[in-house]
Write an enzyme that holds these catalytic residues in place. Structure first.
Site, PDB file in Angstrom:
ATOM      1  N   GLY A  14       9.827  -3.304   6.070  1.00 51.82           N
ATOM      2  CA  GLY A  14       8.645  -4.011   5.615  1.00 51.82           C
ATOM      3  C   GLY A  14       8.890  -4.606   4.251  1.00 51.82           C
ATOM      4  N   THR A  21       7.959   3.704   3.236  1.00 54.10           N
ATOM      5  CA  THR A  21       8.375   5.044   2.833  1.00 54.10           C
ATOM      6  C   THR A  21       7.299   6.067   3.172  1.00 54.10           C
ATOM      7  OG1 THR A  21       9.730   4.134   1.046  1.00 54.10           O
ATOM      8  CG2 THR A  21       9.168   6.463   0.910  1.00 54.10           C
ATOM      9  N   GLU A  38      15.587   5.166   0.903  1.00 55.15           N
ATOM     10  CA  GLU A  38      16.370   4.315   0.008  1.00 55.15           C
ATOM     11  C   GLU A  38      16.201   4.758  -1.442  1.00 55.15           C
ATOM     12  OE1 GLU A  38      17.052  -0.400  -1.093  1.00 55.15           O
ATOM     13  OE2 GLU A  38      15.355   0.211   0.138  1.00 55.15           O
ATOM     14  N   ASP A  89      13.862   4.634   5.988  1.00 51.56           N
ATOM     15  CA  ASP A  89      12.840   3.686   5.511  1.00 51.56           C
ATOM     16  C   ASP A  89      13.454   2.341   5.131  1.00 51.56           C
ATOM     17  OD1 ASP A  89      14.055   4.233   3.049  1.00 51.56           O
ATOM     18  OD2 ASP A  89      12.156   4.463   1.982  1.00 51.56           O
TER      19      ASP A  89
END
Length: 214
Positions: A14, A21, A38, A89
């Site tokens: 996204g 997340t 990340e 994520d």
């Protein structure tokens, strides 16, 4: 854990501030999945990039790429890859999509060559989920979470990132891609909203793009 998670490996993607997340954490906690998040705040060039994008775009993107590659290589090469479901994520392709917006043409050509070498060894996710929100909602989330280095992000920049994702989706035919039109849906704080999103993710999808709205 009441139910079995239906995927071995999914990636939640996204735009900045979309909630990827948050959703990844929710799913991993409920289903006992291994979580890959990340580590973007560790990039020492990121604050400098937001202040001076033209000067710091190449080092910031190169750092992102090498760190993402290192993390994914370590996580996805573990022997239990197909014994415990994995939720990430981010998807490694975001490295190239952000770089395309941030780099000069000659820098991007070099960057793309490096990316293709690194990307060739990664398994593809069983499902790529893209959380889509209007730019105004993204800006609201960015302001609300209050990360200092993000406060100068503009709506124009977010629109460019969004366009890069959508352009990539039109060319990717090998994996299922689920675009969820979230609008202002608050799955972080509303159980019913989270269940709606989860119901969409748990459906079966063939390769290609699928747009759904809770």
């Amino acid at each position: 854990m009441m139910n079995t998670f239906p995927y071995q490996f999914i990636a939640i993607e996204g735009n900045i501030g979309a909630g990827k997340t948050t959703l990844s954490n929710q799913l991993a906690e409920e289903y006992g999945c291994r979580l890959i998040l990340e580590q973007f705040t560790d990039n020492p060039f990121l604050p400098l990039f937001y202040d001076n994008p033209e000067r710091y775009s190449f080092p910031v993107e190169l750092f992102f790429m090498t760190e993402r590659h290192k993390q994914l290589q370590e996580e996805l090469s573990q022997t239990d890859l197909f014994q415990q479901s994995i939720i990430a994520d981010y998807f490694f392709i975001k490295t190239l999509l952000f770089a395309k917006n941030n780099l000069k043409e000659e820098e991007y050509r070099l960057f793309q060559r490096l990316f293709n070498v690194l990307n060739s060894t990664f398994p593809r996710p069983d499902l790529l989920v893209y959380l889509h929100r209007p730019v105004e909602r993204l800006l609201h989330h960015i302001r609300k979470r209050g990360r200092t280095f993000e406060q100068d992000i503009t709506g124009t920049y977010l629109e460019q990132i969004q366009a890069s994702y959508l352009e990539f989706f039109r060319t990717e035919t090998a994996i299922p891609i689920l675009i969820i039109e979230l609008e202002d849906l608050d799955f972080a704080n509303e159980i019913a909203a989270y269940q709606q999103v989860k119901d969409l993710i748990f459906q079966e999808y063939g390769p290609g793009v699928h747009r759904k709205q809770p």
